[in-house]
Design an enzyme around this catalytic site. Sequence first.
Site, PDB file in Angstrom:
ATOM      1  CE1 TYR A 180      -3.382   2.819   1.449  1.00 49.65           C
ATOM      2  CE2 TYR A 180      -1.668   3.165   3.108  1.00 49.65           C
ATOM      3  CZ  TYR A 180      -2.842   3.576   2.483  1.00 49.65           C
ATOM      4  OH  TYR A 180      -3.463   4.727   2.883  1.00 49.65           O
TER       5      TYR A 180
HETATM    6  N1  LIG Z   1      -7.620   4.175   6.644  1.00 54.07           N
HETATM    7  C1  LIG Z   1      -6.605   4.885   7.106  1.00 54.07           C
HETATM    8  O1  LIG Z   1      -6.286   4.852   8.316  1.00 54.07           O
HETATM    9  C2  LIG Z   1      -5.833   5.776   6.159  1.00 54.07           C
HETATM   10  C3  LIG Z   1      -4.698   6.436   6.646  1.00 54.07           C
HETATM   11  C4  LIG Z   1      -4.027   7.332   5.790  1.00 54.07           C
HETATM   12  C5  LIG Z   1      -4.469   7.525   4.501  1.00 54.07           C
HETATM   13  N2  LIG Z   1      -5.566   6.845   4.035  1.00 54.07           N
HETATM   14  C6  LIG Z   1      -6.016   7.134   2.663  1.00 54.07           C
HETATM   15  O2  LIG Z   1      -7.000   8.155   2.737  1.00 54.07           O
HETATM   16  C7  LIG Z   1      -7.866   8.079   1.610  1.00 54.07           C
HETATM   17  C8  LIG Z   1      -9.310   8.204   2.069  1.00 54.07           C
HETATM   18  O3  LIG Z   1      -9.571   7.221   3.046  1.00 54.07           O
HETATM   19  P1  LIG Z   1     -11.083   6.861   3.438  1.00 54.07           P
HETATM   20  O4  LIG Z   1     -11.033   6.049   4.683  1.00 54.07           O
HETATM   21  O5  LIG Z   1     -11.909   8.052   3.346  1.00 54.07           O
HETATM   22  O6  LIG Z   1     -11.422   5.886   2.225  1.00 54.07           O
HETATM   23  P2  LIG Z   1     -12.634   4.877   2.078  1.00 54.07           P
HETATM   24  O7  LIG Z   1     -13.753   5.237   2.966  1.00 54.07           O
HETATM   25  O8  LIG Z   1     -12.081   3.485   2.118  1.00 54.07           O
HETATM   26  O9  LIG Z   1     -13.081   5.218   0.578  1.00 54.07           O
HETATM   27  C9  LIG Z   1     -12.299   4.871  -0.503  1.00 54.07           C
HETATM   28  C10 LIG Z   1     -12.972   5.338  -1.775  1.00 54.07           C
HETATM   29  O10 LIG Z   1     -12.277   4.743  -2.870  1.00 54.07           O
HETATM   30  C11 LIG Z   1     -13.220   4.118  -3.708  1.00 54.07           C
HETATM   31  N3  LIG Z   1     -12.675   2.914  -4.327  1.00 54.07           N
HETATM   32  C12 LIG Z   1     -12.188   1.825  -3.711  1.00 54.07           C
HETATM   33  N4  LIG Z   1     -11.827   0.892  -4.622  1.00 54.07           N
HETATM   34  C13 LIG Z   1     -12.123   1.420  -5.838  1.00 54.07           C
HETATM   35  C14 LIG Z   1     -12.007   0.962  -7.170  1.00 54.07           C
HETATM   36  N5  LIG Z   1     -11.522  -0.249  -7.458  1.00 54.07           N
HETATM   37  N6  LIG Z   1     -12.413   1.765  -8.174  1.00 54.07           N
HETATM   38  C15 LIG Z   1     -12.919   2.975  -7.888  1.00 54.07           C
HETATM   39  N7  LIG Z   1     -13.055   3.485  -6.649  1.00 54.07           N
HETATM   40  C16 LIG Z   1     -12.653   2.710  -5.633  1.00 54.07           C
HETATM   41  C17 LIG Z   1     -14.370   3.739  -2.819  1.00 54.07           C
HETATM   42  O11 LIG Z   1     -15.514   3.559  -3.593  1.00 54.07           O
HETATM   43  P3  LIG Z   1     -16.773   2.715  -3.012  1.00 54.07           P
HETATM   44  O12 LIG Z   1     -17.313   3.511  -1.869  1.00 54.07           O
HETATM   45  O13 LIG Z   1     -17.657   2.644  -4.190  1.00 54.07           O
HETATM   46  O14 LIG Z   1     -16.219   1.388  -2.577  1.00 54.07           O
HETATM   47  C18 LIG Z   1     -14.436   4.944  -1.904  1.00 54.07           C
HETATM   48  O15 LIG Z   1     -15.149   5.972  -2.528  1.00 54.07           O
HETATM   49  C19 LIG Z   1      -7.504   6.785   0.881  1.00 54.07           C
HETATM   50  O16 LIG Z   1      -6.679   7.084  -0.208  1.00 54.07           O
HETATM   51  C20 LIG Z   1      -6.696   6.008   1.925  1.00 54.07           C
HETATM   52  O17 LIG Z   1      -5.744   5.155   1.322  1.00 54.07           O
HETATM   53  C21 LIG Z   1      -6.249   5.988   4.841  1.00 54.07           C
END
Ligand SMILES: NC(=O)c1ccc[n+]([C@@H]2O[C@H](COP(=O)([O-])OP(=O)(O)OC[C@H]3O[C@@H](n4cnc5c(N)ncnc54)[C@H](OP(=O)(O)O)[C@@H]3O)[C@@H](O)[C@H]2O)c1
Length: 230
Positions: A134
């Site tokens: 990742y």
């Molecule tokens: N989780 C953590 O602790 C963390 C920490 C640091 C950074 N981040 C990053 O922060 C960002 C936002 O996080 P979040 O928690 O708000 O994300 P999230 O709720 O997991 O949402 C991810 C989004 O990406 C879309 N997505 C996933 N797979 C896809 C695909 N194959 N094609 C098109 N769209 C896709 C999802 O669409 P659907 O809703 O349709 O599935 C959703 O809209 C991400 O880039 C993540 O990597 C996360």
Amino acid sequence: MVSKVAIIGANGGVATHLIKRLAKLSNEFEPVAFIRNESQIAKFQDIGVKYSLDIDITNSTVEEISKSLIGFDSVVFSAGAGGKGLDLTFSVDLDGAIKVSEAVKLNKIKRFILVSAIKSQDRSFWWDTKLRSYYIAKKYADEIISNDKEIPWTIVQPGHLLNEESTGKIYDPRKVDELAIKAQKDGKLNISRDDVALTIVESLKNDKTIHQFIPLIEGDIPIKEALNQL
Ligand SMILES: NC(=O)c1ccc[n+]([C@@H]2O[C@H](COP(=O)([O-])OP(=O)(O)OC[C@H]3O[C@@H](n4cnc5c(N)ncnc54)[C@H](OP(=O)(O)O)[C@@H]3O)[C@@H](O)[C@H]2O)c1
């Protein structure tokens, strides 16, 4: 003039907070939610914003994405495969972000905000963790995009995301680096999704954030003030 903002990955946690905040600032912003599933339409109709199903992050070409982004002033990329395997991690978090940045450049869009992850640039921070692939995707997306000065990028790099209420405050982004290794061991590298969203709103309002990395963890400085110090 009202600024038209495309949010890619709009159904995600950070992005949903962002869209709700932008919708409330209708004198300044017109958000459009780019989603991938018709079942998500009702959610955005309820919030009262426009939506689009035009971009398929994994399969759309740069030309197709460019066409969908004509007329936008800003683009926010907050999609992420969420650890659902290497293929999706590389095609969403890495190539998806890069394709969208190329479309931003082709359209001469004024702002591009990418949601990455804390300390993506520092292998020693993540090499021995389960998040290695990742983080490889995040690191190279950040590097390729930030090395292109024709892209008006801002890269926010949140720590571990929580669904807690916004505090409106963050740790001084200029000092996150020195705290991060110690904080990782103490398990304190957190930030609420809504504070990431607020940081994106304040970044869209502040051109000083162009060509800046903004590492984000919880802290005591009002977000607007922290960004002004960058
Ligand atoms: N989780 C953590 O602790 C963390 C920490 C640091 C950074 N981040 C990053 O922060 C960002 C936002 O996080 P979040 O928690 O708000 O994300 P999230 O709720 O997991 O949402 C991810 C989004 O990406 C879309 N997505 C996933 N797979 C896809 C695909 N194959 N094609 C098109 N769209 C896709 C999802 O669409 P659907 O809703 O349709 O599935 C959703 O809209 C991400 O880039 C993540 O990597 C996360």
